[in-house]
Design a protein around this motif. Structure first.
Motif, PDB file in Angstrom:
ATOM      1  N   SER A  75      42.432  42.360  41.465  1.00  0.00           N
ATOM      2  CA  SER A  75      41.122  42.138  40.855  1.00  0.00           C
ATOM      3  C   SER A  75      41.099  42.677  39.424  1.00  0.00           C
ATOM      4  O   SER A  75      41.950  43.449  39.000  1.00  0.00           O
ATOM      5  N   GLU A  76      40.088  42.211  38.698  1.00  0.00           N
ATOM      6  CA  GLU A  76      39.947  42.623  37.298  1.00  0.00           C
ATOM      7  C   GLU A  76      39.652  44.118  37.174  1.00  0.00           C
ATOM      8  O   GLU A  76      40.064  44.753  36.207  1.00  0.00           O
ATOM      9  N   GLU A  77      38.947  44.669  38.146  1.00  0.00           N
ATOM     10  CA  GLU A  77      38.625  46.086  38.115  1.00  0.00           C
ATOM     11  C   GLU A  77      39.873  46.944  38.319  1.00  0.00           C
ATOM     12  O   GLU A  77      39.924  48.092  37.911  1.00  0.00           O
ATOM     13  N   GLN A  78      40.870  46.395  38.967  1.00  0.00           N
ATOM     14  CA  GLN A  78      42.101  47.133  39.259  1.00  0.00           C
ATOM     15  C   GLN A  78      43.199  46.889  38.227  1.00  0.00           C
ATOM     16  O   GLN A  78      44.315  47.366  38.388  1.00  0.00           O
ATOM     17  N   LEU A  79      42.887  46.172  37.172  1.00  0.00           N
ATOM     18  CA  LEU A  79      43.897  45.837  36.160  1.00  0.00           C
ATOM     19  C   LEU A  79      44.472  47.089  35.490  1.00  0.00           C
ATOM     20  O   LEU A  79      45.692  47.217  35.344  1.00  0.00           O
TER      21      LEU A  79
END
Length: 124
Positions: free
Chosen positions: A29-33
């Motif tokens: 996910s984008e939050e975990q980038l």
């Protein structure tokens, strides 16, 4: 192949391998980038330290040889070149004779115990 280039390419490949492995493990996910990139960097650093030891030593030896060769060429070309620090040290320790000048007589009239010491030159 140049040792530096080989080592760098292997480091980059290990980093992207770690990114791919962590992405496949679920960091998508984008939050975990940011977490994906940081964990990949740390993991690839540890793997590179262990797995690329021989390549790092080859690169270090090549760099050392290059530095020694350049220093030998510089010594042959330049002869006895002094660094700025060496020139300044010689200037401080070897004072020119100042016979007959007013600056020389003023310097000669100072305390004889401190005259000629480099640490006292800043205060005259």
């Amino acid at each position: 192949m140049n040792a530096f280039l080989r080592y760098t390419v292997l480091r980059v490949l290990i980093f992207f391998g770690c990114v791919l492995a962590l992405w496949l493990a679920g960091l998508r996910s984008e939050e975990q980038l940011l977490l994906l990139v940081v964990l990949s960097a740390l993991l690839s650093m540890a793997i590179s330290y262990v797995a690329l030891r021989r390549f790092r030593q080859d690169y270090s030896a090549q760099l050392s040889d290059t530095i020694e060769r350049r220093a030998a060429v510089r010594r042959e070309k330049g002869g006895d070149r002094r660094t700025d620090e060496q020139a300044e040290d010689e200037e401080v320790t070897v004072r020119p004779s100042t016979s007959g000048s007013s600056a020389g007589s003023a310097a000669a009239s100072t305390d004889g115990a401190t005259a000629g010491r480099p640490e006292d030159d800043d205060f005259r």
